[in-house]
Design a protein around this motif. Structure first.
Motif, PDB file in Angstrom:
ATOM      1  N   ASN A 275       0.756  -1.293  -0.011  1.00 33.32           N
ATOM      2  CA  ASN A 275      -0.064   0.076  -0.107  1.00 33.32           C
ATOM      3  C   ASN A 275       0.890   1.314   0.040  1.00 33.32           C
ATOM      4  OD1 ASN A 275      -2.678  -1.126  -0.150  1.00 33.32           O
ATOM      5  ND2 ASN A 275      -3.376  -0.470   1.644  1.00 33.32           N
ATOM      6  N   ARG A 276       1.999   1.262   0.841  1.00 32.96           N
ATOM      7  CA  ARG A 276       2.666   2.422   1.017  1.00 32.96           C
ATOM      8  C   ARG A 276       3.484   2.619  -0.655  1.00 32.96           C
ATOM      9  NH1 ARG A 276       2.944   1.550   6.622  1.00 32.96           N
ATOM     10  NH2 ARG A 276       4.959   0.051   6.311  1.00 32.96           N
ATOM     11  N   GLY A 277       3.816   1.548  -0.856  1.00 37.14           N
ATOM     12  CA  GLY A 277       4.636   1.425  -2.080  1.00 37.14           C
ATOM     13  C   GLY A 277       3.879   2.021  -3.267  1.00 37.14           C
ATOM     14  N   ALA A 278       2.806   1.854  -3.305  1.00 36.70           N
ATOM     15  CA  ALA A 278       1.653   2.248  -4.331  1.00 36.70           C
ATOM     16  C   ALA A 278       1.513   3.614  -4.133  1.00 36.70           C
ATOM     17  CB  ALA A 278       0.447   1.239  -4.278  1.00 36.70           C
ATOM     18  N   ALA A 279       1.445   4.191  -3.074  1.00 39.51           N
ATOM     19  CA  ALA A 279       1.005   5.362  -2.661  1.00 39.51           C
ATOM     20  C   ALA A 279       2.117   6.370  -3.021  1.00 39.51           C
ATOM     21  CB  ALA A 279       0.799   5.557  -1.036  1.00 39.51           C
ATOM     22  N   TYR A 280       3.581   6.000  -2.781  1.00 34.11           N
ATOM     23  CA  TYR A 280       4.515   6.704  -3.112  1.00 34.11           C
ATOM     24  C   TYR A 280       4.538   6.868  -4.695  1.00 34.11           C
ATOM     25  CZ  TYR A 280       6.397   6.190   1.719  1.00 34.11           C
ATOM     26  OH  TYR A 280       6.399   6.340   3.021  1.00 34.11           O
ATOM     27  N   ILE A 281       4.409   5.738  -5.504  1.00 35.54           N
ATOM     28  CA  ILE A 281       4.379   5.822  -6.850  1.00 35.54           C
ATOM     29  C   ILE A 281       3.319   6.771  -7.360  1.00 35.54           C
ATOM     30  CG2 ILE A 281       4.013   4.391  -8.954  1.00 35.54           C
ATOM     31  CD1 ILE A 281       5.231   2.007  -7.461  1.00 35.54           C
ATOM     32  N   SER A 282       2.093   6.517  -6.730  1.00 37.69           N
ATOM     33  CA  SER A 282       1.093   7.666  -7.101  1.00 37.69           C
ATOM     34  C   SER A 282       1.365   9.052  -7.007  1.00 37.69           C
ATOM     35  CB  SER A 282      -0.202   7.213  -6.523  1.00 37.69           C
ATOM     36  OG  SER A 282      -0.618   5.839  -6.543  1.00 37.69           O
ATOM     37  N   VAL A 283       2.125   9.251  -5.926  1.00 36.17           N
ATOM     38  CA  VAL A 283       2.609  10.822  -5.546  1.00 36.17           C
ATOM     39  C   VAL A 283       3.517  11.097  -6.682  1.00 36.17           C
ATOM     40  CG1 VAL A 283       3.542  12.132  -3.968  1.00 36.17           C
ATOM     41  CG2 VAL A 283       1.911  10.707  -3.311  1.00 36.17           C
ATOM     42  N   MET A 348      -6.680   9.077 -11.426  1.00 37.54           N
ATOM     43  CA  MET A 348      -5.513   8.981 -12.447  1.00 37.54           C
ATOM     44  C   MET A 348      -6.297   8.981 -13.892  1.00 37.54           C
ATOM     45  SD  MET A 348      -2.235   8.519 -11.465  1.00 37.54           S
ATOM     46  CE  MET A 348      -1.441   8.258  -9.776  1.00 37.54           C
ATOM     47  N   LEU A 349      -7.354   8.069 -14.043  1.00 34.92           N
ATOM     48  CA  LEU A 349      -8.174   8.126 -15.118  1.00 34.92           C
ATOM     49  C   LEU A 349      -8.850   9.652 -15.499  1.00 34.92           C
ATOM     50  CD1 LEU A 349      -9.703   4.584 -15.319  1.00 34.92           C
ATOM     51  CD2 LEU A 349      -7.791   5.492 -16.322  1.00 34.92           C
ATOM     52  N   ILE A 350      -9.268  10.101 -14.236  1.00 31.59           N
ATOM     53  CA  ILE A 350     -10.084  11.343 -14.683  1.00 31.59           C
ATOM     54  C   ILE A 350      -8.896  12.611 -15.157  1.00 31.59           C
ATOM     55  CG2 ILE A 350     -10.774  13.431 -13.569  1.00 31.59           C
ATOM     56  CD1 ILE A 350     -12.426  11.397 -11.902  1.00 31.59           C
ATOM     57  N   ALA A 351      -7.679  12.561 -14.152  1.00 36.89           N
ATOM     58  CA  ALA A 351      -6.640  13.285 -14.954  1.00 36.89           C
ATOM     59  C   ALA A 351      -6.010  13.251 -16.014  1.00 36.89           C
ATOM     60  CB  ALA A 351      -5.313  13.171 -13.730  1.00 36.89           C
ATOM     61  N   SER A 352      -6.159  11.966 -16.732  1.00 34.69           N
ATOM     62  CA  SER A 352      -5.811  11.538 -18.194  1.00 34.69           C
ATOM     63  C   SER A 352      -6.590  12.084 -18.858  1.00 34.69           C
ATOM     64  CB  SER A 352      -5.634   9.995 -18.042  1.00 34.69           C
ATOM     65  OG  SER A 352      -4.954   9.471 -19.657  1.00 34.69           O
ATOM     66  N   ALA A 353      -8.113  12.074 -18.674  1.00 35.80           N
ATOM     67  CA  ALA A 353      -9.054  12.680 -19.725  1.00 35.80           C
ATOM     68  C   ALA A 353      -8.806  14.290 -19.704  1.00 35.80           C
ATOM     69  CB  ALA A 353     -10.349  12.378 -18.890  1.00 35.80           C
ATOM     70  N   LEU A 465       1.044   9.146 -19.155  1.00 36.36           N
ATOM     71  CA  LEU A 465       1.560   8.924 -17.854  1.00 36.36           C
ATOM     72  C   LEU A 465       0.489   8.764 -16.722  1.00 36.36           C
ATOM     73  CD1 LEU A 465       4.323   8.924 -16.289  1.00 36.36           C
ATOM     74  CD2 LEU A 465       3.892  11.504 -15.975  1.00 36.36           C
ATOM     75  N   PHE A 466      -0.616   9.442 -16.647  1.00 38.05           N
ATOM     76  CA  PHE A 466      -1.749   9.318 -15.596  1.00 38.05           C
ATOM     77  C   PHE A 466      -2.131   7.990 -16.242  1.00 38.05           C
ATOM     78  CE2 PHE A 466      -1.845  14.008 -15.063  1.00 38.05           C
ATOM     79  CZ  PHE A 466      -1.424  14.057 -13.552  1.00 38.05           C
ATOM     80  N   ALA A 467      -2.300   7.458 -17.057  1.00 40.02           N
ATOM     81  CA  ALA A 467      -2.881   6.261 -17.614  1.00 40.02           C
ATOM     82  C   ALA A 467      -2.429   5.050 -16.972  1.00 40.02           C
ATOM     83  CB  ALA A 467      -3.582   6.049 -19.119  1.00 40.02           C
ATOM     84  N   LEU A 468      -0.953   5.161 -17.263  1.00 37.78           N
ATOM     85  CA  LEU A 468      -0.256   4.249 -16.647  1.00 37.78           C
ATOM     86  C   LEU A 468      -0.204   4.269 -14.957  1.00 37.78           C
ATOM     87  CD1 LEU A 468       2.246   1.946 -16.713  1.00 37.78           C
ATOM     88  CD2 LEU A 468       3.804   4.019 -16.711  1.00 37.78           C
ATOM     89  N   GLY A 469      -0.355   5.294 -14.593  1.00 37.62           N
ATOM     90  CA  GLY A 469      -0.355   5.338 -12.938  1.00 37.62           C
ATOM     91  C   GLY A 469      -1.798   4.711 -12.541  1.00 37.62           C
ATOM     92  N   ALA A 470      -2.856   4.771 -13.484  1.00 38.71           N
ATOM     93  CA  ALA A 470      -4.078   4.235 -12.933  1.00 38.71           C
ATOM     94  C   ALA A 470      -3.655   2.622 -13.131  1.00 38.71           C
ATOM     95  CB  ALA A 470      -5.175   4.478 -14.070  1.00 38.71           C
ATOM     96  N   VAL A 471      -3.168   2.062 -14.144  1.00 40.76           N
ATOM     97  CA  VAL A 471      -2.956   0.643 -13.867  1.00 40.76           C
ATOM     98  C   VAL A 471      -1.998   0.201 -12.843  1.00 40.76           C
ATOM     99  CG1 VAL A 471      -1.844  -1.009 -15.434  1.00 40.76           C
ATOM    100  CG2 VAL A 471      -3.091   0.585 -16.267  1.00 40.76           C
TER     101      VAL A 471
END
Length: 506
Positions: A275-283, A348-353, A465-471
Motif C-alpha cells: 500500500n505504501r509503495g503504491a502510494a509513493y508511486i502514485s504521488v 488517475m483516469l480523470i486526470a488523464s482525460a 503517464l496518468f493512464a499508466l499510473g491508473a494501471v
C-alpha cells in the motif's frame, strides 16, 4: 528487526487544539509547495534587475530543487530524532531567513545561495509538517478530513504559486515573491509555538545513519541534477547520463546498506509495504504530470493567448477550487467507502482525460470553452489522487519513523516533478523542432504553430503517464479484505495504534 525507541504515545482522543495545529501545518506546507513555482513568474524581472544571463537563469530554480530534493530524507529523519515541534520551528525560522536573504539579494550569487538555503530548510520543514499531521490526527474520520486539507494544498500549491507570483510581480516587484515567505513563516511560528505539542521521548535516542544519509542525499542530488541537465543539454549529453547512472549506483548502494545498518535511515519495510509503495508511486506520477500541466498551460496562456502573469495565475483558480472540493469528497466520503485501490486509479483516469482534453487547444481557442473545462477536470483528478495517496503512505508507520516516511511522500512528489518537467520538456522541444523542419520557411506563424504542437505532444504523453499510473495503482494497492486499510479501520483504538506504530514493528 527490533523497533527503535519511540516517543511517548499520544492518547486516542486528540488534543483540543488539533485543528489549529492543522492550520499551522497547512500554512507551512503551502509556503514550501508554492515556492517551487512562485519565483518562476518573477524570473524575467529578477534577470533584468540583477543582470544575469539566460544560461544562468535556470539556477534560480535548480538551486532550490537540488537542495530540497536531495535533503528530504535527512530532514524527515532529523524530525524523528530532534522532535517534531523543535524541528518544525527550526525549519520555519531557517526558511524565513533564507527567503529574506534571497529577496534582498544584490547579486545573482546571493540570490542563488538564498534559494539553495530555502531548499535545504524546506527539506527539513516539509516532512516534519506531514509527520506532525500524522501523529496528531489518530481518530479515523478526523484523520481523513485533515489529510484532505493537506493533500489539497500539496496538489494546488503550484497553481497558487503562479497566482500569487503574478500578483506580487505586477503590483509590487519580484523581490516580494520571496519576502512574502517571511510573513507566512512568522504566522506559522506563532502557531507552532502555541498549538504543536512536544511529545517526550522515552528510552535511548537512536543514532543518525550517516553512511545512509550520505549515500541517499548524493543519489537524489545527482538524480535531480541529471534531469535538470537533460532540460538544458539534452538526453544525449554525457553529463546527463553520467549523473543519472551514478545516481542509480548510489541508490543501489543505499538499499544494500539499509539492509544491514543498525539504525537505518529508511527501514526498507516502510517502502516495501504494497500500500505504501503504491502510494509513493502514485504521488510520484501525480507530481510528474502536474508540473507538466503548470509548465505548458502557463506557456500557452502567456505566449499563445497573450495573458499577463496575474491573468495566468487567475486562470488556474477554478482548478484549485475543484481540487479542494474533490479532496474533501474523496477523503470524507469515497476513500472510507471504497479505499485507495478504487479512488486513486479513478483519479488517475480523470486526470488523464483532462490531459486528452487539452490536446485540442490551438491558436483560436478560448479560455472559457477550451481551457477552463480540462483544468477543472484535472483539478478533480488530482484531488482524488493526492489526499488518498498521502494518507495511505503514512498509515501504520511506527511513530519513531513517521518523519522519514513522510519525507518519502515529499521526495516522491519532488523527484516526480523534476522527472516529469525534464521528460515532457524534452519531448515538447523535439516535437517543436521536427514541426519547424517539416514546415519551412520558419515564419512567425509556423513558430507559433510549432509551439502549440509541442504542447499537444506533451499533453498526450502526460495523459499516457496518468493512464499508466491508473494501471499501477489498481494493481499494487491491496484490496480491503487483504489487510489493514485506511478505508475500513477496525475501530478508533486500532486506528490509533496503527497510526502511531505500536502494532507495526519495523
Amino acid at each position: 528487526m527490533t523497533s527503535a525507541p519511540v516517543e511517548t504515545q499520544a492518547p486516542a482522543i486528540a488534543h483540543s487544539r488539533r485543528w489549529w495545529t492543522l492550520a499551522t501545518v497547512a500554512l507551512a506546507q503551502l509556503m514550501v509547495v508554492l515556492d517551487a513555482t512562485v519565483v518562476n513568474i518573477a524570473l524575467p524581472a529578477a534577470q533584468a534587475d540583477l543582470g544575469f544571463s539566460d544560461g544562468d537563469r535556470q539556477w534560480v530554480i535548480t538551486a532550490y530543487s537540488l537542495a530540497f530534493g536531495s535533503l528530504l530524507l535527512l530532514g524527515g529523519r532529523l524530525s524523528d530524532l530532534w522532535g517534531r515541534k523543535r524541528t518544525f520551528i527550526i525549519g520555519l525560522i531557517g526558511f524565513a531567513a533564507a527567503s529574506a536573504l534571497a529577496g534582498a539579494a544584490p547579486t545573482f550569487g546571493v540570490l542563488v545561495t538564498g534559494r539553495a538555503l530555502q531548499g535545504a530548510f524546506g527539506a527539513l520543514l516539509a516532512p516534519t509538517a506531514l509527520a506532525v499531521l500524522t501523529t496528531t490526527f489518530t481518530i479515523p474520520k478526523e484523520r481523513a478530513r485533515a489529510f484532505g486539507v493537506f493533500g489539497a494544498i500539496a496538489g494546488a500549491g503550484g497553481a497558487i504559486g503562479l497566482l500569487l507570483g503574478g500578483f506580487l510581480t505586477e503590483q509590487f516587484n519580484w523581490r516580494w515573491n520571496l519576502y512574502i515567505n517571511v510573513f507566512i513563516a512568522a504566522i506559522a511560528i506563532v502557531g507552532a509555538a502555541l498549538f504543536v505539542r512536544h511529545v517526550a521521548r522515552t528510552g535511548p535516542r537512536p543514532k543518525l545513519d550517516l553512511p545512509g544519509t550520505v549515500l541517499v542525499s548524493a543519489a537524489l542530488f545527482l538524480l535531480v541534477y541529471g534531469f535538470s541537465n537533460a532540460e538544458t543539454d539534452g538526453w544525449d549529453a554525457p553529463q546527463t547520463w553520467g549523473m543519472l547512472a551514478a545516481s542509480g549506483v548510489l541508490l543501489v548502494a543505499f538499499v544494500l546498506w539499509q539492509r544491514r545498518a543498525a539504525h537505518p535511515l529508511l527501514p526498507l519495510p516502510i517502502v516495501l509495504d504494497r500500500n505504501r509503495g503504491a502510494a509513493y508511486i502514485s504521488v510520484f506520477i501525480a507530481g510528474a504530470g502536474m508540473f507538466g500541466v503548470f509548465l505548458f498551460v502557463t506557456y500557452y496562456l502567456q505566449t499563445s493567448l497573450g495573458y499577463s502573469p496575474i491573468q495566468t495565475g487567475l486562470a488556474f483558480l477554478p482548478m484549485i477550487l475543484m481540487l479542494v472540493l474533490a479532496a474533501q469528497l474523496s477523503t470524507n466520503i469515497f476513500v472510507p467507502r471504497f479505499g485507495p485501490k478504487v479512488m486513486v486509479p479513478i483519479g488517475m483516469l480523470i486526470a488523464s482525460a483532462g490531459m486528452v482534453y487539452l490536446t485540442h487547444l490551438d491558436a483560436q481557442s478560448t479560455y472559457a470553452v477550451d481551457v477552463l473545462p480540462p483544468l477543472m477536470i484535472l483539478g478533480f483528478g488530482m484531488g482524488s489522487i493526492m489526499p488518498a495517496s498521502m494518507q495511505t503512505a503514512t498509515f501504520g508507520v511506527e511513530r519513531s519513523f513517521a518523519g522519514v516516511a513522510s519525507a518519502m511522500v515529499s521526495t516522491s512528489q519532488q523527484v516526480g516533478g523534476s522527472v516529469g518537467t525534464a521528460l515532457l520538456n524534452t519531448l515538447a522541444a523535439t516535437a517543436a523542432t521536427d514541426y519547424i523542419a517539416a514546415h519551412t520557411p520558419p515564419t512567425e506563424a509556423v513558430l507559433a504553430d510549432a509551439a502549440i504542437h509541442s504542447y499537444t505532444v506533451a499533453y498526450w504523453w502526460g495523459a499516457g503517464l496518468f493512464a499508466l499510473g491508473a494501471v499501477i495503482a489498481a494493481t499494487l494497492f491491496r484490496r480491503r479484505s487483504d489487510g489493514p486499510s485506511i478505508a475500513a479501520p477496525r475501530d478508533a483504538q486500532s486506528e490509533t495504534v496503527g497510526a502511531t506504530g505500536a502494532s507495526a514493528v519495523i
